[in-house]
Every structure is written in structure tokens, then in C-alpha cells.
Write a protein that holds these residues in place. Structure first.
Motif, PDB file in Angstrom:
ATOM      1  N   ASN A  29       0.826  -1.202   0.000  1.00  0.00           N
ATOM      2  CA  ASN A  29       0.000   0.000   0.000  1.00  0.00           C
ATOM      3  C   ASN A  29       0.866   1.261   0.000  1.00  0.00           C
ATOM      4  O   ASN A  29       0.557   2.241  -0.697  1.00  0.00           O
TER       5      ASN A  29
ATOM      6  N   ILE B 235      -5.043  -0.463  -0.985  1.00  0.00           N
ATOM      7  CA  ILE B 235      -5.798  -1.441  -1.761  1.00  0.00           C
ATOM      8  C   ILE B 235      -5.971  -2.716  -0.937  1.00  0.00           C
ATOM      9  O   ILE B 235      -7.067  -3.235  -0.768  1.00  0.00           O
TER      10      ILE B 235
ATOM     11  N   ILE C 109      -3.508 -10.404  -4.646  1.00  0.00           N
ATOM     12  CA  ILE C 109      -3.935  -9.048  -4.972  1.00  0.00           C
ATOM     13  C   ILE C 109      -2.846  -8.378  -5.807  1.00  0.00           C
ATOM     14  O   ILE C 109      -1.675  -8.380  -5.420  1.00  0.00           O
TER      15      ILE C 109
ATOM     16  N   THR D 276      -1.341  -4.910  -7.575  1.00  0.00           N
ATOM     17  CA  THR D 276      -1.359  -3.454  -7.646  1.00  0.00           C
ATOM     18  C   THR D 276      -0.234  -3.004  -8.571  1.00  0.00           C
ATOM     19  O   THR D 276       0.689  -3.766  -8.858  1.00  0.00           O
TER      20      THR D 276
ATOM     21  N   THR E 264      -4.702  -0.797  -9.514  1.00  0.00           N
ATOM     22  CA  THR E 264      -4.972  -2.188  -9.200  1.00  0.00           C
ATOM     23  C   THR E 264      -5.897  -2.796 -10.242  1.00  0.00           C
ATOM     24  O   THR E 264      -6.611  -2.072 -10.943  1.00  0.00           O
TER      25      THR E 264
ATOM     26  N   GLN F 283      -8.039  -5.070  -9.153  1.00  0.00           N
ATOM     27  CA  GLN F 283      -9.109  -5.605  -8.312  1.00  0.00           C
ATOM     28  C   GLN F 283     -10.431  -4.916  -8.606  1.00  0.00           C
ATOM     29  O   GLN F 283     -10.492  -3.685  -8.685  1.00  0.00           O
TER      30      GLN F 283
ATOM     31  N   GLU G 271     -14.039  -3.220  -7.949  1.00  0.00           N
ATOM     32  CA  GLU G 271     -14.494  -2.391  -6.839  1.00  0.00           C
ATOM     33  C   GLU G 271     -15.238  -3.212  -5.790  1.00  0.00           C
ATOM     34  O   GLU G 271     -15.074  -2.999  -4.591  1.00  0.00           O
TER      35      GLU G 271
ATOM     36  N   GLN H  60     -14.796  -6.249  -4.878  1.00  0.00           N
ATOM     37  CA  GLN H  60     -13.878  -7.008  -4.043  1.00  0.00           C
ATOM     38  C   GLN H  60     -13.183  -6.119  -3.029  1.00  0.00           C
ATOM     39  O   GLN H  60     -12.998  -6.500  -1.867  1.00  0.00           O
ATOM     40  N   ILE H  61     -12.790  -4.923  -3.461  1.00  0.00           N
ATOM     41  CA  ILE H  61     -12.146  -3.991  -2.541  1.00  0.00           C
ATOM     42  C   ILE H  61     -13.115  -3.596  -1.431  1.00  0.00           C
ATOM     43  O   ILE H  61     -12.745  -3.519  -0.255  1.00  0.00           O
TER      44      ILE H  61
ATOM     45  N   GLU I 164     -13.454  -6.388   1.084  1.00  0.00           N
ATOM     46  CA  GLU I 164     -12.266  -6.499   1.905  1.00  0.00           C
ATOM     47  C   GLU I 164     -12.188  -5.381   2.943  1.00  0.00           C
ATOM     48  O   GLU I 164     -11.738  -5.595   4.077  1.00  0.00           O
TER      49      GLU I 164
ATOM     50  N   MET J   7     -12.827   5.617  -1.509  1.00  0.00           N
ATOM     51  CA  MET J   7     -12.410   4.799  -2.642  1.00  0.00           C
ATOM     52  C   MET J   7     -13.337   4.991  -3.843  1.00  0.00           C
ATOM     53  O   MET J   7     -12.889   5.138  -4.976  1.00  0.00           O
TER      54      MET J   7
END
Length: 341
Positions: free
Chosen positions: A43, A50, A64, A66, A202, A204, A206, A208-209, A212, A306
Motif C-alpha cells: 500500500n 488497496i 492481490i 497493484t 490495481t 481488483q 471495486e 472485491q475492494i 475487503e 475509494m
């Protein structure tokens, strides 16, 4: 964010990403025992949160990716679950994800604690690293917690165990020496075009983020025996325009200034926190729903930051007994066992 080459020249924020003849790009995995700071470091390096973090081990469950980009090159970081002794199918999945990454990347970052004690877990990782030809950079993290004079003793202890390509002491929390780490990584990346455009942070989704971020707040709020047995599933995430308010200066229904595309948007999110026991469900909900409200109130601001819009977050709790040993439930909750094969 800026990085520096070994000669001390600034990378800066290049606009013609991947067009230079000497541009480098590659994949870099972060491995290590649980709770050594892999997600915190990643991060910090990309300059944005993230991967979720907590003081609890095994916070990261999935692979993950990034992206860090500068004029010199592009680094695709692959954050993996901590390598540990698995106790269920979810644990097996996490360990396989981490160990499989060793042969699929251009550089390996192995994060360790600042200590001279090298335990069974670390020795298991060393044996795995000796089997691959991928360059390995040993990263001694959390140097902000020890005296500078002690760092050399930690380096010597690990140097006796394996011939590392580089050894870099850092503090992921403070950001100390992370520019040197970027420079070391760049040395071992192949020349080639960027994998992602320069604005990508990333790959990933949205959803999923968001899931998490909710799980992170649950990890930080719940009792010790609960967190490892929870999952978060986003049931619904829909965006709608916010109702316009009368503004005397701008006229009826005028849109707000700044980030117009999303500042006038509301995200309606429904998420389910899954636990393994009926007794756990009561703890997650709390007295008169207090714990569930606490988790939601902590997660909402970070989700809004985010998504760059207001969020209407609704949380629910369901029980799925021993879901961590069920291939079906693991797949439904985003941990597909086939992904680790």
C-alpha cells in the motif's frame, strides 16, 4: 510517488509510459509469514490503500495485484497470503496461492521481522526459495521498532542462511528506505512495455475492494476467536444519482461543484458477513445491533473515499457452518480452490 535509480536519478511521473527503449516492466511477489507487513508495504509503495491490513495474522486471503509506474518502469506487485501451517481448506488455498507465485514472477520480495531468530516457518520459506531461480530480495521490515545498530546483526543472521540477491531494511509503516527498495527491484526487471496504463493502481474489482474493507473493520472490531471464520459477500452494489437540493445562488437543482461525475452519486451496497457458528452471529451483530453498526460506520468512510461518492451501506449476518472446509462455499465467497492449482 517518486522513486530513484541506483545512481540517484529521479524517476518522476513520466507521461510517455512504456515508450522508452530502456523501460522495464515485470511482476514482483511479496511473500512471508503472516503479519510481517506485506500489505502495508505494498500500500505504501503504490501510494494508495488497496490491500487491507490488521494486526491479526492471515488477513490477506487472495492474490492481490497493484501497479506502480514511473519513467523508469512499471512494477506489478502481487500481494499473497502469509505462508503458514494450514488448518483447513481455506488455509491450504492461501498457502498454495502464496507458494505458486514464486515461479510466476520476475522478482521475489521476502519480508521478515527484524530479529536474529530464524524459526521453523522461516526455514520452510528458505527451502522453497532455494528451489527457484527467481531473484530474491530479502526485506527486513519494521526497522522503526529496533535500533539502527541492530539491523546489521539481522542482516548477518539471514545472510548465513541463503545467498540473497539484495537485502534491504525498511519500515513499511514509516516509509523508511522504500525508495532504495524500488531501485533494487528495477535492477532485476526485464525490459519491456508496460502491462497497464499509467493511471492504473490495481486490477481488483471495486466490489472485491469493498468487501475487503468491510472484512478489515470486522477483523479490527471482533473478538479473537471470530475473525478467521468470517467472510464478506457483496450481495448488491448499485449506483444512483443523489436527489438534487435547491441552491439559491445556482438555481433549482444545480449540480454540486468538483468531481461532478461521482459527487452527485450514491452507492447502495448490501453486504453479508458470513460466520461459522450461531454463537458467532450474536457477537457479530452485538447488543441491539451495536457491533454491526460499528463495523459499518468504520467501513463506510473508506468505501466513500475509494468510490468517491456517498455510500448507503446495509450489513447482514448469515451462518454457514464450517464454510472454510467447503469447496462450494469457498468458491461462492471468492476463494476458488482451482485458482491455487
Amino acid at each position: 510517488m517518486q522513486c530513484f535509480t541506483q545512481e540517484g536519478t529521479e524517476c518522476g511521473d513520466g507521461k510517455e509510459i512504456g515508450l522508452k527503449d530502456n523501460f522495464k516492466s515485470g511482476f514482483v511477489t511479496l511473500i512471508g509469514r503472516p503479519n510481517v507487513g506485506k500489505s502495508t508495504l505494498m500500500n505504501h509503495l503504490i501510494g494508495q490503500k488497496i490491500a487491507i491490513t490488521s494486526y491479526r495474522p492471515q488477513t490477506t486471503r487472495n492474490r492481490i495485484q497493484t501497479v506502480y509506474t514511473c519513467e523508469e518502469g512499471q512494477i506489478v506487485f502481487v500481494d499473497t497470503p502469509g505462508i503458514h501451517k494450514a488448518k483447513n481448506k481455506l488455509g491450504d488455498y492461501m498457502v498454495r496461492i502464496a507458494e505458486r507465485s514464486l515461479t510466476e514472477v520476475d522478482v521475489i520480495l521476502w519480508l521478515v521481522e527484524p530479529t536474529t531468530f530464524i524459526g521453523a516457518g522461516e526455514r520452510h520459506i528458505i527451502e522453497q526459495l532455494k528451489k527457484v531461480k527467481t531473484p530474491v530480495i530479502l526485506v527486513i521490515n519494521k526497522t522503526d521498532k529496533v535500533k539502527k545498530a541492530e539491523v546489521l546483526t539481522f542482516i548477518d543472521a539471514y545472510r548465513k542462511e541463503m545467498d540473497f540477491d539484495e537485502i534491504v531494511p525498511v519500515s513499511a509503516l514509516k516509509g523508511d528506505n522504500t525508495d532504495v527498495l524500488i531501485s533494487c527491484i528495477m535492477k532485476y526487471l526485464p525490459y519491456g512495455e508496460a502491462f497497464y496504463d499509467e493511471d492504473t493502481v490495481t486490477d481488483q474489482p471495486e466490489r472485491q475492494i469493498v468487501s475487503e474493507l468491510i472484512r478489515e473493520k470486522a477483523l479490527l472490531s471482533l473478538e479473537d476467536e471470530i475473525p478467521h471464520g468470517i467472510a464478506v459477500v457483496i450481495e448488491s452494489m448499485k449506483f444512483r444519482k443523489a436527489s438534487r437540493k435547491r441552491n439559491k445562488d445556482k438555481g433549482e437543482g444545480a449540480p454540486e461543484e468538483g468531481n461532478a461525475a461521482r459527487s452527485s452519486t450514491v452507492a447502495d451496497i448490501e453486504a453479508t458477513i458470513v460466520c461459522e457458528r450461531e454463537s458467532h452471529k450474536g457477537i457479530v451483530i452485538g447488543k441491539q445491533g451495536a457491533m454491526l453498526k460499528k463495523i459499518g460506520s468504520k467501513a463506510r468512510p473508506e468505501i466513500e473515499e475509494m468510490l468517491e461518492c456517498k455510500v448507503n451501506l446495509q450489513l447482514w449476518v448469515k451462518v454457514r457452518k464450517d464454510w472454510r472446509d467447503s469447496d462450494l462455499y469457498m468458491k461462492n465467497f471468492g476463494y476458488n480452490p482451482k485458482d491455487s492449482e
